[in-house]
Motif scaffolding. Structure first.
Motif, PDB file in Angstrom:
ATOM      1  N   LEU A  58      50.201 -79.343  58.778  1.00  6.42           N
ATOM      2  CA  LEU A  58      49.714 -80.303  59.771  1.00  6.42           C
ATOM      3  C   LEU A  58      48.468 -79.788  60.485  1.00  6.42           C
ATOM      4  O   LEU A  58      47.489 -80.523  60.687  1.00  6.42           O
ATOM      5  N   LYS A  59      48.526 -78.527  60.877  1.00  8.34           N
ATOM      6  CA  LYS A  59      47.393 -77.950  61.601  1.00  8.34           C
ATOM      7  C   LYS A  59      46.123 -78.000  60.759  1.00  8.34           C
ATOM      8  O   LYS A  59      45.050 -78.395  61.241  1.00  8.34           O
ATOM      9  N   MET A  60      46.217 -77.594  59.480  1.00  8.58           N
ATOM     10  CA  MET A  60      45.038 -77.572  58.612  1.00  8.58           C
ATOM     11  C   MET A  60      44.509 -78.973  58.372  1.00  8.58           C
ATOM     12  O   MET A  60      43.289 -79.184  58.311  1.00  8.58           O
ATOM     13  N   THR A  61      45.406 -79.947  58.268  1.00  9.56           N
ATOM     14  CA  THR A  61      44.967 -81.343  58.080  1.00  9.56           C
ATOM     15  C   THR A  61      44.180 -81.828  59.291  1.00  9.56           C
ATOM     16  O   THR A  61      43.106 -82.439  59.169  1.00  9.56           O
ATOM     17  N   TYR A  62      44.728 -81.572  60.497  1.00  8.53           N
ATOM     18  CA  TYR A  62      44.041 -82.004  61.720  1.00  8.53           C
ATOM     19  C   TYR A  62      42.722 -81.241  61.916  1.00  8.53           C
ATOM     20  O   TYR A  62      41.718 -81.822  62.338  1.00  8.53           O
ATOM     21  N   LEU A  63      42.745 -79.958  61.618  1.00  7.86           N
ATOM     22  CA  LEU A  63      41.544 -79.159  61.808  1.00  7.86           C
ATOM     23  C   LEU A  63      40.405 -79.649  60.918  1.00  7.86           C
ATOM     24  O   LEU A  63      39.242 -79.739  61.353  1.00  7.86           O
ATOM     25  N   GLU A  90      40.298 -75.540  67.159  1.00  7.71           N
ATOM     26  CA  GLU A  90      41.465 -74.812  66.652  1.00  7.71           C
ATOM     27  C   GLU A  90      42.705 -75.116  67.507  1.00  7.71           C
ATOM     28  O   GLU A  90      43.799 -75.347  66.994  1.00  7.71           O
ATOM     29  N   ILE A  91      42.476 -75.118  68.818  1.00  7.60           N
ATOM     30  CA  ILE A  91      43.601 -75.399  69.730  1.00  7.60           C
ATOM     31  C   ILE A  91      44.062 -76.853  69.600  1.00  7.60           C
ATOM     32  O   ILE A  91      45.252 -77.142  69.608  1.00  7.60           O
ATOM     33  N   VAL A  92      43.088 -77.777  69.500  1.00  5.84           N
ATOM     34  CA  VAL A  92      43.453 -79.188  69.340  1.00  5.84           C
ATOM     35  C   VAL A  92      44.328 -79.380  68.100  1.00  5.84           C
ATOM     36  O   VAL A  92      45.351 -80.072  68.129  1.00  5.84           O
ATOM     37  N   ALA A  93      43.934 -78.772  66.993  1.00  2.00           N
ATOM     38  CA  ALA A  93      44.701 -78.902  65.752  1.00  2.00           C
ATOM     39  C   ALA A  93      46.106 -78.353  65.920  1.00  2.00           C
ATOM     40  O   ALA A  93      47.096 -78.943  65.450  1.00  2.00           O
ATOM     41  N   LEU A  94      46.225 -77.206  66.592  1.00  2.00           N
ATOM     42  CA  LEU A  94      47.542 -76.594  66.819  1.00  2.00           C
ATOM     43  C   LEU A  94      48.427 -77.494  67.698  1.00  2.00           C
ATOM     44  O   LEU A  94      49.599 -77.728  67.400  1.00  2.00           O
ATOM     45  N   ILE A  95      47.825 -77.989  68.790  1.00  2.00           N
ATOM     46  CA  ILE A  95      48.597 -78.837  69.724  1.00  2.00           C
ATOM     47  C   ILE A  95      49.045 -80.126  69.038  1.00  2.00           C
ATOM     48  O   ILE A  95      50.192 -80.558  69.170  1.00  2.00           O
ATOM     49  N   ARG A 154      51.999 -89.874  74.764  1.00  2.00           N
ATOM     50  CA  ARG A 154      51.255 -88.877  73.990  1.00  2.00           C
ATOM     51  C   ARG A 154      49.813 -88.763  74.487  1.00  2.00           C
ATOM     52  O   ARG A 154      49.242 -89.750  74.968  1.00  2.00           O
ATOM     53  N   PRO A 155      49.171 -87.612  74.356  1.00  2.00           N
ATOM     54  CA  PRO A 155      47.757 -87.488  74.695  1.00  2.00           C
ATOM     55  C   PRO A 155      46.874 -87.883  73.510  1.00  2.00           C
ATOM     56  O   PRO A 155      47.293 -87.800  72.357  1.00  2.00           O
ATOM     57  N   ILE A 156      45.680 -88.324  73.812  1.00  2.00           N
ATOM     58  CA  ILE A 156      44.659 -88.616  72.799  1.00  2.00           C
ATOM     59  C   ILE A 156      43.550 -87.566  72.947  1.00  2.00           C
ATOM     60  O   ILE A 156      43.087 -87.297  74.060  1.00  2.00           O
ATOM     61  N   PHE A 157      43.140 -87.015  71.858  1.00  2.00           N
ATOM     62  CA  PHE A 157      42.097 -85.977  71.884  1.00  2.00           C
ATOM     63  C   PHE A 157      40.751 -86.596  71.516  1.00  2.00           C
ATOM     64  O   PHE A 157      40.620 -87.246  70.458  1.00  2.00           O
ATOM     65  N   SER A 158      39.758 -86.404  72.415  1.00  2.00           N
ATOM     66  CA  SER A 158      38.418 -86.950  72.206  1.00  2.00           C
ATOM     67  C   SER A 158      37.461 -85.815  71.852  1.00  2.00           C
ATOM     68  O   SER A 158      37.239 -84.908  72.655  1.00  2.00           O
ATOM     69  N   ALA A 189      34.994 -89.122  68.882  1.00  2.00           N
ATOM     70  CA  ALA A 189      35.997 -89.531  67.895  1.00  2.00           C
ATOM     71  C   ALA A 189      37.357 -89.267  68.498  1.00  2.00           C
ATOM     72  O   ALA A 189      37.631 -88.171  68.973  1.00  2.00           O
ATOM     73  N   LYS A 190      38.240 -90.287  68.501  1.00  2.00           N
ATOM     74  CA  LYS A 190      39.568 -90.167  69.107  1.00  2.00           C
ATOM     75  C   LYS A 190      40.576 -89.814  68.020  1.00  2.00           C
ATOM     76  O   LYS A 190      40.612 -90.440  66.969  1.00  2.00           O
ATOM     77  N   PHE A 191      41.421 -88.823  68.336  1.00  2.00           N
ATOM     78  CA  PHE A 191      42.416 -88.353  67.371  1.00  2.00           C
ATOM     79  C   PHE A 191      43.825 -88.573  67.946  1.00  2.00           C
ATOM     80  O   PHE A 191      44.134 -88.109  69.036  1.00  2.00           O
ATOM     81  N   ASP A 192      44.620 -89.316  67.186  1.00  2.00           N
ATOM     82  CA  ASP A 192      45.997 -89.663  67.587  1.00  2.00           C
ATOM     83  C   ASP A 192      46.954 -89.048  66.584  1.00  2.00           C
ATOM     84  O   ASP A 192      47.024 -89.462  65.430  1.00  2.00           O
ATOM     85  N   MET A 193      47.697 -88.034  67.012  1.00  2.00           N
ATOM     86  CA  MET A 193      48.586 -87.351  66.062  1.00  2.00           C
ATOM     87  C   MET A 193      49.815 -88.174  65.697  1.00  2.00           C
ATOM     88  O   MET A 193      50.554 -87.838  64.776  1.00  2.00           O
TER      89      MET A 193
END
Length: 595
Positions: free
Chosen positions: A483-488, A507-512, A334-338, A352-356
């Motif tokens: 899920l998208k709204m939670t991540y966003l 917006e794209i990070v939340a969608l992905i 999986r990718p990690i979003f920074s 901040a690192k985000f792990d879905m």
């Protein structure tokens, strides 16, 4: 008073006759091969006088140099004197012990006592030449070169002399060649001379032999050639006293040991029966029926084993371990979003690192150890992808192509762990199949397998292609939106202290993140279910069909070749059945005796 004594004596004679008859029958059928049978044995150095004493007790002149075991059976009976000489083969030509002895008569019944010695000598000659037919020696004429012409110098096989006559003791004894045996069976009564002390030392040195000195009958030999009959006047000497004492000791030993002998035989019979259960049944004469039966049996075993029931927890534990490993392999891809900005004072990027998938794996050690090795997708990289998308967007709109590109780049890595999972489960299945086939077809050369794995692989390829389709897809829009709204929201919280407006990249990070979390979980479940259905369950259904296809498309000759039993299984079964047969025979004789 005289009449009472005669009745008592008659009853005692009958009892001793029955015990000796039982003892002889037990030895004849091979009981001494499996349990300790009380036996009187003459042993000692060559020319110690054993055979001379043996002749005095039996009343016959043997006139042989003892080069085999000689067993004497004396039975008191009414009528005339008679003798039957037999050969008991207990060892093959290479002195390897047989599974059970084979006793055959050597010549006809003898009514002339003067013929016994020559017949015994001829019988020994037959045993010393095991490659020849026994009948060759029935009328053998001896010459001075006799010893040189024999295959063996000595043999462990037995010449049996069975004498029935009035006024003989009910007795059974064995004369060994002039060699001290290294081990003796428990319960032997031993008549010996100068070698008694050495014999006791030899026996006591063997840890696995219990020895009681009371079982030894010591008989002092006087000068060689001196007649034992000359001592008849002594109360405790002479051949009659020796015969009586040996008979008493032998009967006492038999009475004492018979219950233990029966239990030992029963225990060994139980053991043989258990061993027989583990050996495949003998084939029927009809090869097609036999093959059909084996096919049904094999497929039933596999179906039963692959059923997800409480009885098969070990097998499904193995399957689930492989699925868990697949889940872990996918997880570490999986990718990690920074998300964050540069702090000028330290010239470092505070992110901040985000792990879905932080809730996807129960083993948090894997989570902690894997984050630093994962693909890092930064906010700046996403902004660049948006810019490269080449699409003019109104504020609040994000380019879908940028999101699709990142999703497909990640999904392209999923196939390898899926194939690894298929191979791992296939190996477990292969062991199961081999084990099941082994239970049914272990004695046969070559049958079975592989089709279901290929079919499963094709289904997995199809699923992977569907995930990589041009348009990421789900009908569960509400879940995706949640899920998208939670991540966003979490992403926006990460940058709000920077006094910056949320960028298009968030917006794209939340969608992905929302879609990857959803699709990874879907992929893991679907791959596992595909393997279960097309490999595990489908194989258990098709194995019978596959085996029956062999049955239908082969003629009887080909099927005979397919199911030809290997020799090792055949010989093992024959040996076990033979042992079972003679153990039952031994037990039957003991039970009929009343023990």
């Amino acid at each position: 008073m005289s009449q009472i004594n005669n009745i008592s004596s008659s009853q005692h004679t009958k009892e001793t006759f029955n015990y000796i008859r039982l003892l002889n029958e037990l030895r004849r059928v091979g009981a001494h091969f499996i349990v300790n049978i009380p036996t009187i044995v003459f042993c000692g150095s060559p020319s110690a006088g054993k055979s001379s004493l043996f002749e005095l007790i039996s009343g016959i002149k043997l006139e042989i140099c003892t080069r085999c075991v000689v067993e004497l059976r004396l039975t008191e009976s009414v009528g005339t004197w008679s003798c039957q000489v037999s050969l008991r083969k207990e060892y093959d030509e290479n002195e390897k012990r047989l599974s059970r002895p084979i006793e055959t008569k050597f010549g006809d019944l003898i009514n002339d006592i003067n013929q016994v010695g020559l017949t015994v000598r001829r019988a020994q000659k037959a045993l010393l030449n095991p490659t020849q037919d026994n009948d060759r020696y029935l009328e053998w004429n001896f010459n001075c070169d006799e010893l040189k012409s024999d295959d063996l110098d000595f043999t462990k096989n037995v010449v049996c002399i069975e004498i029935k006559a009035p006024n003989v003791p009910n007795l059974s004894l064995i004369d060994l060649p002039g060699i001290i045996p290294h081990k003796l069976d428990l319960g032997y009564c031993i008549v010996n001379n100068q070698t008694k002390k050495q014999l006791m030392e030899d026996i006591k040195s063997e840890d696995d032999i219990k020895f009681e000195e009371a079982n030894l009958v010591e008989v002092e030999f006087f000068e060689m050639g001196e007649s034992w009959n000359s001592f008849y006047s002594f109360e405790k000497a002479g051949i009659n006293q020796l015969q009586q004492k040996l008979a008493e000791l032998l009967i006492q030993a038999i009475e004492k040991d018979l219950p233990d002998i029966r239990k030992s035989v029963e225990d060994k019979l139980d053991e043989v029966c258990r061993d027989l259960e583990s050996i495949p049944m003998q084939l029927s004469d009809n090869s097609k029926i036999e093959f059909y039966r084996m096919v049904k049996n094999c497929s039933t075993i596999i179906k039963t084993e692959t059923m997800s029931s409480n009885d098969q927890i070990e097998l499904w534990k193995s399957f689930n371990n492989k699925f868990t490993q697949f889940k872990k392999e996918l997880y570490v891809l999986r990718p990690i979003f920074s998300i964050g900005c540069e702090i000028n004072t330290n010239k470092k990027l505070s992110t901040a690192k985000f792990d879905m998938l932080d809730d996807f794996i129960e083993d948090h050690t894997i989570i902690e150890n894997s984050i630093d090795q994962l693909q890092q997708i930064t906010e700046a990289q996403l902004s660049e992808k948006i810019s490269n998308a080449g699409v003019r967007l109104l504020p609040g709109f994000t380019p879908y192509s940028a999101a699709k590109l990142i999703i497909q780049e990640n999904q392209a890595k999923w196939k390898k762990p899926a194939v690894n999972c298929l191979n791992a489960v296939y190996e477990v299945m292969l062991k199961l199949v081999n084990s099941s086939v082994e239970k049914t077809f272990s004695r046969f050369p070559g049958l079975i397998e592989k089709e279901c794995k290929d079919l499963t692989g094709k289904q997995m390829d199809l699923m992977h292609q569907m995930e990589l389709a041009n348009h990421p897809f789900t009908l569960d829009k509400q879940m995706m939106l949640n899920l998208k709204m939670t991540y966003l929201y979490s992403l926006q919280q990460a940058v709000k202290n920077e006094n910056k407006e949320p960028s298009d990249a968030l917006e794209i990070v939340a969608l992905i993140m929302a879609y990857l979390k959803f699709s990874i979980k879907r992929y893991v479940d679907n791959i596992a279910m595909t393997i279960i259905h097309f490999l595990i369950e489908e194989f258990s259904k098709k194995i019978e069909e596959k085996l029956m296809d062999i049955f239908v498309h082969n003629d009887e000759e080909s099927i005979n070749k397919l199911i030809k039993e290997d020799d090792s299984t055949k010989y093992q079964r024959e040996d076990m059945l033979n042992r079972e047969k003679y153990l039952k025979e031994v037990l039957d004789k003991i039970i009929k005796f009343g023990i």
